[in-house]
Write a protein that holds these residues in place. Sequence first.
Motif, PDB file in Angstrom:
ATOM      1  N   PRO A  15      54.565   8.048 -18.811  1.00  0.00           N
ATOM      2  CA  PRO A  15      55.669   7.118 -19.081  1.00  0.00           C
ATOM      3  C   PRO A  15      56.186   6.442 -17.811  1.00  0.00           C
ATOM      4  O   PRO A  15      56.586   5.280 -17.846  1.00  0.00           O
ATOM      5  N   ALA A  16      56.158   7.147 -16.694  1.00  0.00           N
ATOM      6  CA  ALA A  16      56.617   6.546 -15.440  1.00  0.00           C
ATOM      7  C   ALA A  16      55.701   5.403 -15.011  1.00  0.00           C
ATOM      8  O   ALA A  16      56.176   4.369 -14.521  1.00  0.00           O
ATOM      9  N   VAL A  17      54.413   5.565 -15.200  1.00  0.00           N
ATOM     10  CA  VAL A  17      53.461   4.515 -14.848  1.00  0.00           C
ATOM     11  C   VAL A  17      53.646   3.317 -15.779  1.00  0.00           C
ATOM     12  O   VAL A  17      53.652   2.163 -15.332  1.00  0.00           O
ATOM     13  N   LYS A  18      53.821   3.592 -17.079  1.00  0.00           N
ATOM     14  CA  LYS A  18      54.043   2.505 -18.037  1.00  0.00           C
ATOM     15  C   LYS A  18      55.305   1.715 -17.678  1.00  0.00           C
ATOM     16  O   LYS A  18      55.304   0.483 -17.710  1.00  0.00           O
ATOM     17  N   TYR A  19      56.368   2.429 -17.357  1.00  0.00           N
ATOM     18  CA  TYR A  19      57.629   1.771 -17.013  1.00  0.00           C
ATOM     19  C   TYR A  19      57.485   0.932 -15.750  1.00  0.00           C
ATOM     20  O   TYR A  19      57.950  -0.205 -15.689  1.00  0.00           O
ATOM     21  N   THR A  20      56.815   1.469 -14.742  1.00  0.00           N
ATOM     22  CA  THR A  20      56.614   0.737 -13.493  1.00  0.00           C
ATOM     23  C   THR A  20      55.786  -0.522 -13.718  1.00  0.00           C
ATOM     24  O   THR A  20      56.119  -1.593 -13.202  1.00  0.00           O
ATOM     25  N   VAL A  58      55.295  -6.428 -14.463  1.00  0.00           N
ATOM     26  CA  VAL A  58      54.904  -7.561 -15.302  1.00  0.00           C
ATOM     27  C   VAL A  58      56.109  -8.447 -15.591  1.00  0.00           C
ATOM     28  O   VAL A  58      56.004  -9.689 -15.556  1.00  0.00           O
ATOM     29  N   LEU A  59      57.245  -7.849 -15.859  1.00  0.00           N
ATOM     30  CA  LEU A  59      58.460  -8.623 -16.116  1.00  0.00           C
ATOM     31  C   LEU A  59      58.857  -9.439 -14.885  1.00  0.00           C
ATOM     32  O   LEU A  59      59.197 -10.620 -14.992  1.00  0.00           O
ATOM     33  N   VAL A 109      66.937 -11.343 -12.062  1.00  0.00           N
ATOM     34  CA  VAL A 109      66.764 -11.602 -13.495  1.00  0.00           C
ATOM     35  C   VAL A 109      65.886 -10.529 -14.137  1.00  0.00           C
ATOM     36  O   VAL A 109      66.188 -10.039 -15.237  1.00  0.00           O
ATOM     37  N   SER A 110      64.812 -10.134 -13.456  1.00  0.00           N
ATOM     38  CA  SER A 110      63.933  -9.118 -14.043  1.00  0.00           C
ATOM     39  C   SER A 110      64.626  -7.754 -14.103  1.00  0.00           C
ATOM     40  O   SER A 110      64.401  -6.980 -15.036  1.00  0.00           O
ATOM     41  N   ALA A 111      65.486  -7.454 -13.137  1.00  0.00           N
ATOM     42  CA  ALA A 111      66.230  -6.193 -13.175  1.00  0.00           C
ATOM     43  C   ALA A 111      67.195  -6.177 -14.352  1.00  0.00           C
ATOM     44  O   ALA A 111      67.296  -5.177 -15.082  1.00  0.00           O
ATOM     45  N   ALA A 112      67.898  -7.285 -14.549  1.00  0.00           N
ATOM     46  CA  ALA A 112      68.834  -7.361 -15.676  1.00  0.00           C
ATOM     47  C   ALA A 112      68.092  -7.340 -17.008  1.00  0.00           C
ATOM     48  O   ALA A 112      68.516  -6.667 -17.957  1.00  0.00           O
ATOM     49  N   ALA A 113      66.978  -8.035 -17.090  1.00  0.00           N
ATOM     50  CA  ALA A 113      66.210  -8.066 -18.335  1.00  0.00           C
ATOM     51  C   ALA A 113      65.594  -6.702 -18.635  1.00  0.00           C
ATOM     52  O   ALA A 113      65.543  -6.281 -19.802  1.00  0.00           O
ATOM     53  N   SER A 114      65.156  -6.008 -17.616  1.00  0.00           N
ATOM     54  CA  SER A 114      64.540  -4.696 -17.851  1.00  0.00           C
ATOM     55  C   SER A 114      65.557  -3.681 -18.362  1.00  0.00           C
ATOM     56  O   SER A 114      65.199  -2.751 -19.077  1.00  0.00           O
ATOM     57  N   TRP A 115      66.813  -3.866 -17.996  1.00  0.00           N
ATOM     58  CA  TRP A 115      67.860  -2.956 -18.477  1.00  0.00           C
ATOM     59  C   TRP A 115      67.916  -2.958 -20.003  1.00  0.00           C
ATOM     60  O   TRP A 115      68.125  -1.935 -20.631  1.00  0.00           O
ATOM     61  N   PHE A 116      67.718  -4.127 -20.595  1.00  0.00           N
ATOM     62  CA  PHE A 116      67.780  -4.268 -22.048  1.00  0.00           C
ATOM     63  C   PHE A 116      66.409  -4.138 -22.709  1.00  0.00           C
ATOM     64  O   PHE A 116      66.269  -3.494 -23.744  1.00  0.00           O
ATOM     65  N   LEU A 117      65.388  -4.746 -22.124  1.00  0.00           N
ATOM     66  CA  LEU A 117      64.074  -4.812 -22.757  1.00  0.00           C
ATOM     67  C   LEU A 117      63.262  -3.516 -22.625  1.00  0.00           C
ATOM     68  O   LEU A 117      62.417  -3.233 -23.475  1.00  0.00           O
ATOM     69  N   LEU A 139      61.165   2.706 -22.813  1.00  0.00           N
ATOM     70  CA  LEU A 139      60.319   3.269 -21.757  1.00  0.00           C
ATOM     71  C   LEU A 139      61.136   4.081 -20.765  1.00  0.00           C
ATOM     72  O   LEU A 139      60.701   5.135 -20.300  1.00  0.00           O
ATOM     73  N   ARG A 140      62.325   3.591 -20.443  1.00  0.00           N
ATOM     74  CA  ARG A 140      63.202   4.323 -19.510  1.00  0.00           C
ATOM     75  C   ARG A 140      63.618   5.659 -20.116  1.00  0.00           C
ATOM     76  O   ARG A 140      63.676   6.681 -19.414  1.00  0.00           O
ATOM     77  N   ASP A 141      63.885   5.691 -21.421  1.00  0.00           N
ATOM     78  CA  ASP A 141      64.232   6.943 -22.087  1.00  0.00           C
ATOM     79  C   ASP A 141      63.063   7.934 -22.069  1.00  0.00           C
ATOM     80  O   ASP A 141      63.263   9.140 -21.928  1.00  0.00           O
ATOM     81  N   GLU A 142      61.835   7.423 -22.214  1.00  0.00           N
ATOM     82  CA  GLU A 142      60.653   8.287 -22.143  1.00  0.00           C
ATOM     83  C   GLU A 142      60.513   8.913 -20.748  1.00  0.00           C
ATOM     84  O   GLU A 142      60.176  10.089 -20.619  1.00  0.00           O
ATOM     85  N   VAL A 143      60.744   8.115 -19.722  1.00  0.00           N
ATOM     86  CA  VAL A 143      60.665   8.618 -18.342  1.00  0.00           C
ATOM     87  C   VAL A 143      61.730   9.692 -18.131  1.00  0.00           C
ATOM     88  O   VAL A 143      61.469  10.736 -17.526  1.00  0.00           O
TER      89      VAL A 143
END
Length: 100
Positions: free
Chosen positions: A3-8, A13-14, A40-48, A52-56
């Motif tokens: 999950p950490a690799v997927k999230y990274t 990509v974002l 923008v990507s940091a803010a978008a990743s918080w929501f999108l 994945l973050r919960d899995e990590v």
Amino acid sequence: MSPAVKYTLARLVLFLAVFAALWFVPNLSLLLKLMIAILVSAAASWFLLRNLRDEVTAQVEGAVDRRKAEKDRLRAALAGETEPTEDVPAADEEVHKTQA
């Protein structure tokens, strides 16, 4: 895949998608485009990327719990407690009985 690799990879990509969109905006320096893409990507990743973050988070919590259980088991073994705890697998129980 971890999950950490997927999230990274998803974060990367974002970021690249936002940066590619900004690439065609005229009158902005490259440094400014990079800074905007990061924000923008940091803010978008918080929501999108919440799932994945919960899995990590779950993966890290599981690893912490396993390490704590192993640490407790080793401390008990060093203290001379011969009774196996619930966390000790059956194969380890036989080893403890033969060593005592």
